[in-house]
Each structure stands twice: as structure tokens, then as C-alpha cells.
Design a protein around this motif. Structure first.
Motif, short mmCIF file in Angstrom:
data_model
loop_
_atom_site.label_atom_id
_atom_site.label_comp_id
_atom_site.label_asym_id
_atom_site.label_seq_id
_atom_site.Cartn_x
_atom_site.Cartn_y
_atom_site.Cartn_z
N ASN A 1 -7.76 24.05 46.34
CA ASN A 1 -7.68 22.87 45.47
C ASN A 1 -8.91 21.98 45.56
O ASN A 1 -9.11 21.12 44.72
CB ASN A 1 -6.42 22.06 45.80
CG ASN A 1 -5.22 22.57 45.03
OD1 ASN A 1 -5.36 23.40 44.13
ND2 ASN A 1 -4.05 22.09 45.38
N GLY B 1 -12.58 24.26 35.31
CA GLY B 1 -12.34 23.37 34.18
C GLY B 1 -11.54 22.18 34.69
O GLY B 1 -11.88 21.59 35.70
N GLY B 2 -10.42 21.91 34.02
CA GLY B 2 -9.60 20.78 34.44
C GLY B 2 -8.54 21.13 35.46
O GLY B 2 -7.69 20.32 35.77
N PHE B 3 -8.56 22.37 35.95
CA PHE B 3 -7.55 22.79 36.92
C PHE B 3 -8.09 22.69 38.34
O PHE B 3 -9.23 23.06 38.60
CB PHE B 3 -7.19 24.26 36.72
CG PHE B 3 -6.47 24.58 35.45
CD1 PHE B 3 -5.09 24.39 35.36
CD2 PHE B 3 -7.15 25.11 34.36
CE1 PHE B 3 -4.42 24.72 34.20
CE2 PHE B 3 -6.47 25.44 33.20
CZ PHE B 3 -5.10 25.24 33.12
N LYS B 4 -7.22 22.28 39.29
CA LYS B 4 -7.55 22.52 40.69
C LYS B 4 -7.32 24.01 40.89
O LYS B 4 -6.33 24.57 40.39
CB LYS B 4 -6.61 21.73 41.59
CG LYS B 4 -6.84 20.23 41.56
CD LYS B 4 -5.86 19.58 42.52
CE LYS B 4 -5.93 18.07 42.47
NZ LYS B 4 -4.83 17.47 43.25
N PHE C 1 -3.86 25.37 42.30
CA PHE C 1 -2.83 25.12 41.30
C PHE C 1 -2.96 26.11 40.14
O PHE C 1 -1.97 26.64 39.64
CB PHE C 1 -2.96 23.68 40.80
CG PHE C 1 -1.96 23.28 39.75
CD1 PHE C 1 -0.68 22.92 40.10
CD2 PHE C 1 -2.32 23.27 38.39
CE1 PHE C 1 0.25 22.55 39.13
CE2 PHE C 1 -1.39 22.91 37.42
CZ PHE C 1 -0.11 22.55 37.80
N ALA D 1 -1.54 29.42 41.12
CA ALA D 1 -0.09 29.39 41.21
C ALA D 1 0.58 29.41 39.85
O ALA D 1 1.63 30.01 39.67
CB ALA D 1 0.36 28.17 42.01
N GLN D 2 -0.03 28.73 38.84
CA GLN D 2 0.68 28.63 37.57
C GLN D 2 0.06 29.46 36.44
O GLN D 2 0.67 29.58 35.38
CB GLN D 2 0.76 27.15 37.13
CG GLN D 2 1.48 26.30 38.18
CD GLN D 2 2.27 25.15 37.58
OE1 GLN D 2 1.97 24.66 36.51
NE2 GLN D 2 3.30 24.71 38.29
N GLN D 3 -1.13 30.00 36.62
CA GLN D 3 -1.76 30.79 35.57
C GLN D 3 -2.37 32.09 36.13
O GLN D 3 -1.97 33.18 35.74
CB GLN D 3 -2.88 29.98 34.88
CG GLN D 3 -2.41 28.75 34.15
CD GLN D 3 -1.87 29.08 32.77
OE1 GLN D 3 -2.49 29.80 32.02
NE2 GLN D 3 -0.71 28.58 32.45
#
Lengths: 590, 85
Positions: free
Chosen positions: B41, B46-49, B52, B55-57
Motif C-alpha cells: 500500500n 494510478g489512484g489505487f494503493k 488494495f 485485493a479488489q482487482q
């Protein structure tokens, strides 16, 4: 046109389509009824598997749950997709080569034991009934919220529709209806998501929009994290669960997914092993479209919700807020009497809101069980997907589309589960155990009758939901992980595994899982109240306990199998045969 | 090769592929998305940590790719041993 008219039109068209397919794909033999004749193309099977898999929970609830759980919601995203990797690599090709009709078939033959078969049938029935009850309830809720009919009427309409295509067509009818249902549900999920992504971030792809900048130049996720911090919530991209618990829940959901009988049975319908592998890949690809969009929807919906309601006058709120409040899914209690919504961390009510008949100073519905915490707003998680198009002020046909999509998701999953239930009864119990010389026609009749009974029972569960339904959904996955998954994987990869080992493993795993679930989710064992989280074994929540029970199953199976005689020669030959991919076509005829 | 030798060699290669693919499966989900999330993290995509995002993508994209790689590897293996139909 009004939303309601649009909803009737879209639901009417999609239902007519399902009926048409059901009549076209009638089943004439048990093989067509159980496995659609074994001749479904990998793409059609992939679409059917995806529709079978994505239930009312995936469509309606998941994005809402993630919206409120933030990072913790990742357990569902990884768990319900990562399971397909296990399914594709460890189970599907071998079970297809084995070439029978059901999971208990495999367990019974591989462990040369009718006891093993019976244990498997019982697990399959518990898992499937648990799951199907939620689907029928989902159908009822969609009907009542979009079409203003009673939940009971909604459930009965749903039962009638499933009955037609499952009763007539068996697996064949269900497979081709599910293909249509996949198209409806994915379209219905993506359209609002794309609209909102463009609105909020200017990006047409929600998966990228989620990580893009919003109007004021900050990144969307950064903005949401800041909003959360200001209101006293944990940052959206951080979790509150312990790392071990996230790990355990994710693994339990993955193994459970791979062990769910209604998913496994789909891989018996393709012509050969090569197609089974390919079909698993296509299924996951089609599922991933929804599963990577859902977290984006969660972020959009969460940001929209906070920005629309936080610190706003109740009287100035948009129409949808009052509509959902009237349905009892939103509740506001003006604790500091300033007429504004204070939305901060904490429970606004003790349990679900209990509405009184009276209205408050701003015109809000008064609630009887407001808590002493500062937070004034209660929002039901399920409305995040259902209300999202309204919150974002999308056109009425898009709102109506969500209803049709929710119904497609619930009906396709219900149909797949009902088929597993009927097959377990007519094939695994009647044909294989009680009445082995039953004729093909008799077995087909038994299959149809058991589907009828199963639909009625499922419908009753939907109309009178037992209180434990919500608690036992996690149990379905935990049970599948603790019972089937190790028994099947060991049956393929450990030639030395025998019936003593597998049966004791399945029984211990299942009993342990049931015990833990009952102890921590209900108050039936020992104490009156469910035990608190501080009593969890090794800090493992009941949702994650499937991982623990599964490991115990594996240890017991291997230990006991090594202390007892090796399986007979012909069983070892079955294992050698299923490891080799060629010749699956003939194996179907038995 | 005699018949049992051939099927055993096939099974060994199959297991080798499974070990590699399942290690990747474990690393992207349980590793990057869960165990080392906080560490990752600190970086962003881009705008993602980064943790995270995995985990989600990210993990889901890798899962899809893994199955198709498996399909390709196994089809090749089937051909090599003459088990393709």
C-alpha cells in the motif's frame, strides 16, 4: 414512461424469453435431464456456469456489502473468483473424465462405499437448500420493491417460472435459459455502472474509473478515504478484520466455491476434458466482468451516498431517500434536533430499525429503537445496488433493468440448485441405493417429481424465511470446503486414499463446522446468546472456520487411510484412468 | 515408453504445472492482497494503493489469465503424450 411500466415491460420480455427456451429445450432422457446430454459447447457452458454461480447475493448484495466493508469486502471478491482456479486445475477436468452425473456419484464410486455416497448426498442437500432459500427470498424482494406486489406473490411467481424450465427441460432447459439469463444480468449490472463511472470520473470503464481522478482533481479513492476519516470511519482502503481472519475467510470461500455441487455438476455437461478446462476459464472470465465491476460500483455508491446525505437538511433530500425510507430500508432519527443528517461511524439503531406510525418534526418516520450513539442514519446494505441508479439520477429504463437483472440472477441460481437437489434424490438415493432396477422412464419421473417437491420447499423457505438463513449462507461454503473439497481432491491426487480415511475426514470436518457455526452464530449449545468474537478459536470467525475444518479433514483422512488397508485394485485403476484426459466421450455411457 | 511409464510421466509434468500455477495463485491473492497488503500500500498504481488494487482487482485478472495458461499448457502436454482426441 414510468419506472414501474418499464419494469413490467422488461421483466415480461425476459420471462417470455425464458419460457420460449424452456419449451424448445425439453429433455427426453435422464442423460439430457441430468447433464444436458453431455454435449454443451464450452462457451454456452461457461455462460451457464457464470449465471448459475452469480446469485441474487452477487448481483444485489455484494457491491452493497463491499460498499460498507471497504477493504474487508475483498474476501468475497478473491474468494468467489479464486475458487475457480482450484476448480479448473484440481477438479473439473478429472471429474469430467470420470464421467458420471453427480458429486455423490464420484464419492460413492471412488470410495467404493454407499456410506460415503450417503454422506455426500446429505452434504449436497444441506448446502443446496441453504443456498436456494436465499434465492427465492431474493426473487420476492425484487418483485415487492419494483413492482409493488406482496413478497409472497413474488415468491410464487418465481417458483412458477423456475418450475416451467426446470421441470420440462432439466439440465438441458436450465443450461440454455441460464445462457439467456447471463446476458440479461451482466447487461443490467454493467449499464448503470458505466453510466455512473462516466458521471463521476469521465471514464467509460468502471474498473479504471474507480482509480481515476474526480472533478476536483483528487483521486476518487483518496477522496473517499478522506470522507471516511472526517466522519470517523476507518479508511475505506484499510480493513478492520485481522489479517489472519481475512486469510481464513478467503481460503474457506475459495475451497467452498470449488466444492459447491451445483457448480461442479456444470462440468459434466461438456463433451470432453479439453472442453471442461476451457469452459472453466470462460466461466471465470464471464464472472470476472461482474466481480471487477462490483468494487467500482461500491466506491461510486459509497461516495455518492455520503455526499448526498451527510450534513444535509432532511427536507432538501432527493425523492429516493424518502421512497426507501417508506420501504423501511433507510431510517433517520434526528438525535440532536437540528433537522440535518449526521452520518458518522456507529450504529444508529439497535438492530434493524423499528418504525412507529408517527412522523417527526421534519416529516421523517420516527423509530422506536434509536441508539445512544451520535450516528443518525441507518442504511440497509442491499439498497446500494438497487438504489444506485436512482441516486445517480439515471433514466427510468436503467432503473427497471436492474430489476430484470436481479431476477435473472436469482432464478438462474435457484434453478441450478434445484436440479442438484432433485438429482441427489432421484439418482443418488433412488437409482443408486433404494431401487437400482428402476427404468429410465421411472427415474426421469422421479427426477421431475423431486424437483417439484424441492421447489415447493424452497418457496416455503422464501415466504417464511427461517431466522437462521442469513447465518447459514456462510455455512454453505464452510460445509462445502470442510466436506467435499478435500474428499474430491484427495480422491484424485492421492491414490492411496481409501474409504475409511475419506469418510472419517468428511464426517469430522462437517460435524466440526456445524458445531462451530451453531455455537458462534446461534445460542443453541452451552449458552443462550451466540458467543462473542473474543471466544473465537485462534481468532477465526465462523465464516473463516471452513479453512480450519478443511485442514482437520485432510489431516484425519490421510492419517486414517495410512493406518487402514489400501483401496482395491479396481479403484486404483479408476484413479489412474481419470488422470488421463483421453476417452471421456465413452466414459459418459455407463 | 511402456503404457504405465507414459501415464506416470504425463502425471508428473501435470503436477509440475499445477505447482507453478498454484504458487502464482497464492502469491497474488494471499500474498499481495492480504499478507503483504500494508507493505504494498506504500506504492500506488494510478489512484489505487497497490495492495488494495491486488485485493479488489489485480488478483482476479491474474486468476483468469492463470486458467487460460493452464488450458494452453495442458493442450500442449496432451499432444506431446498423444492423449489429445
Amino acid at each position: 414512461m414510468s419506472v414501474q411500466l418499464w419494469t413490467w415491460i422488461l421483466v415480461g420480455i425476459t420471462f417470455a424469453l425464458y419460457f420460449g427456451i424452456a419449451i424448445w429445450a425439453r429433455a427426453g432422457s435422464t442423460k439430457e435431464f441430468y447433464v444436458a446430454g453431455g454435449g454443451v459447447s464450452p462457451l454456452a457452458n461457461g455462460m451457464a456456469t457464470a449465471a448459475d454461480w452469480m446469485s441474487a447475493a452477487s448481483f444485489i448484495s455484494m457491491a452493497g456489502i463491499i460498499s460498507f466493508a471497504g477493504y474487508d469486502g475483498s474476501v468475497y471478491l478473491m474468494g468467489w473468483t479464486g475458487g475457480y482456479v482450484l476448480l479448473a486445475l484440481l477438479l473439473a477436468p478429472y471429474l469430467r473424465k470420470f464421467g458420471k452425473f453427480t458429486v455423490p456419484d464420484f464419492i460413492g464410486d471412488r470410495y467404493y462405499s454407499n456410506t460415503a455416497r450417503t454422506v455426500a448426498v446429505i452434504c449436497a442437500l444441506i448446502v443446496s437448500f441453504t443456498y436456494v432459500a436465499g434465492q427465492m427470498r431474493g426473487v420476492g424482494i425484487v418483485f415487492s420493491q419494483f413492482l409493488q406486489v406482496e413478497i409472497t406473490t413474488g415468491v410464487i411467481i418465481g417458483m412458477a417460472v423456475v418450475l416451467v424450465f426446470a421441470f420440462l427441460g432439466g439440465m438441458k432447459g436450465i443450461t440454455y435459459t441460464q445462457v439467456a439469463q447471463y446476458c440479461v444480468l451482466i447487461f443490467a449490472f454493467m449499464v448503470p455502472a458505466i453510466f455512473i463511472s462516466i458521471q463521476m470520473t469521465g471514464n467509460i470503464i468502471p474498473q479504471i474509473g474507480m482509480g481515476s481522478r474526480v472533478e476536483d482533481g483528487t483521486f476518487l479513492l483518496e477522496k473517499l478515504d478522506n470522507l471516511h476519516t472526517q466522519l470517523g470511519f476507518k479508511e475505506y482502503t484499510e480493513g478492520t478484520k485481522s489479517t489472519w481472519d481475512v486469510f481464513a475467510i478467503t481460503l474457506a470461500l475459495m475451497a467452498g466455491t470449488a466444492g459447491l455441487p451445483h457448480v461442479i455438476v456444470r462440468f459434466f455437461t461438456v463433451p470432453n476434458v479439453k472442453d471442461a478446462r476451457k469452459s472453466a476459464g470462460l466461466a471465470l472470465l464471464l464472472i470476472a466482468i461482474l466481480y471487477t465491476t462490483a468494487p467500482a460500483v461500491s466506491v461510486f455508491a459509497r461516495t455518492n451516498l455520503i455526499e448526498t446525505v451527510s450534513d444535509q437538511e432532511y427536507t432538501s433530500l432527493p425523492e429516493w431517500f424518502k421512497n426507501w425510507e417508506n420501504m423501511g430500508l433507510i431510517a433517520w432519527s434526528d438525535k440532536n434536533e437540528d433537522g440535518k443528517i449526521q452520518y458518522v461511524n456507529g450504529d444508529a439503531t439497535t438492530g434493524k430499525p423499528e418504525f412507529t406510525e408517527a412522523r417527526g418534526a421534519s416529516g421523517e418516520r420516527l423509530i422506536a429503537n434509536a441508539s445512544t450513539e451520535t450516528n443518525e442514519l441507518y442504511v440497509d446494505r442491499d439498497i446500494m445496488v438497487l438504489a444506485n441508479p436512482e441516486i445517480a439520477q439515471l433514466p427510468s429504463w436503467v432503473i427497471a433493468l436492474v430489476a430484470a437483472g436481479g431476477l435473472a440472477a436469482a432464478l438462474s441460481t435457484a434453478a441450478g440448485l434445484l436440479l442438484v437437489i432433485s438429482t441427489s434424490v432421484s439418482h443418488d438415493l433412488i437409482k443408486k441405493q433404494l431401487k437400482p432396477n428402476i427404468s429410465e422412464k421411472g427415474e426421469l419421473l422421479a427426477a421431475r417429481l423431486s424437483i417439484l417437491v424441492a421447489i415447493i420447499v424452497a418457496g416455503l423457505f422464501g415466504i417464511y424465511p427461517p431466522g437462521f438463513v442469513a447465518a447459514v449462507v456462510a455455512l454453505a461454503f464452510g460445509l462445502a470446503a470442510a466436506s467435499f473439497f478435500p474428499a474430491i481432491v484427495l480422491g484424485i491426487f492421492d491414490k492411496r486414499m481409501n474409504k475409511q480415511g475419506a469418510i472419517s475426514g468428511m464426517i469430522v470436518g462437517t460435524v466440526l463446522m456445524l458445531f462451530y457455526m451453531i455455537r458462534f452464530k446461534t445460542g443453541l449449545i452451552g449458552v443462550l446468546e451466540p458467543l462473542p468474537a473474543s471466544e473465537w478459536w485462534f481468532g477465526t470467525s465462523p465464516e473463516g472456520f471452513g479453512t480450519f475444518a478443511m485442514l482437520i479433514n485432510v489431516v484425519i483422512s490421510i492419517t486414517i487411510s495410512r493406518l487402514t488397508p489400501a483401496p482395491p485394485k479396481d479403484v486404483q485403476e479408476i484413479v489412474e484412468r481419470i488422470r488421463i484426459p483421453s476417452g471421456a466421450g465413452e466414459a459418459q455411457h455407463h | 515408453m511402456t503404457k504405465p511409464d507414459k501415464s506416470e510421466a504425463y502425471w508428473r509434468e501435470n503436477k509440475k504445472y499445477l505447482a507453478i500455477l498454484l504458487s502464482i495463485w497464492f502469491v497474488v491473492s494471499f500474498g499481495c492482497g492480504i499478507l503483504f497488503k500494508d507493505l504494498l500500500n506504500r506504492y500506488s498504481l494510478g489512484g489505487f494503493k497497490l495492495g488494495f488494487w491486488f485485493a479488489q482487482q489485480g488478483s482476479i485478472y491474474v486468476f483468469v489469465v492463470l486458467i487460460f495458461v493452464y488450458v494452453w499448457l495442458m493442450n500442449r502436454l496432451d499432444k506431446k503424450y498423444g492423449y489429445n482426441e
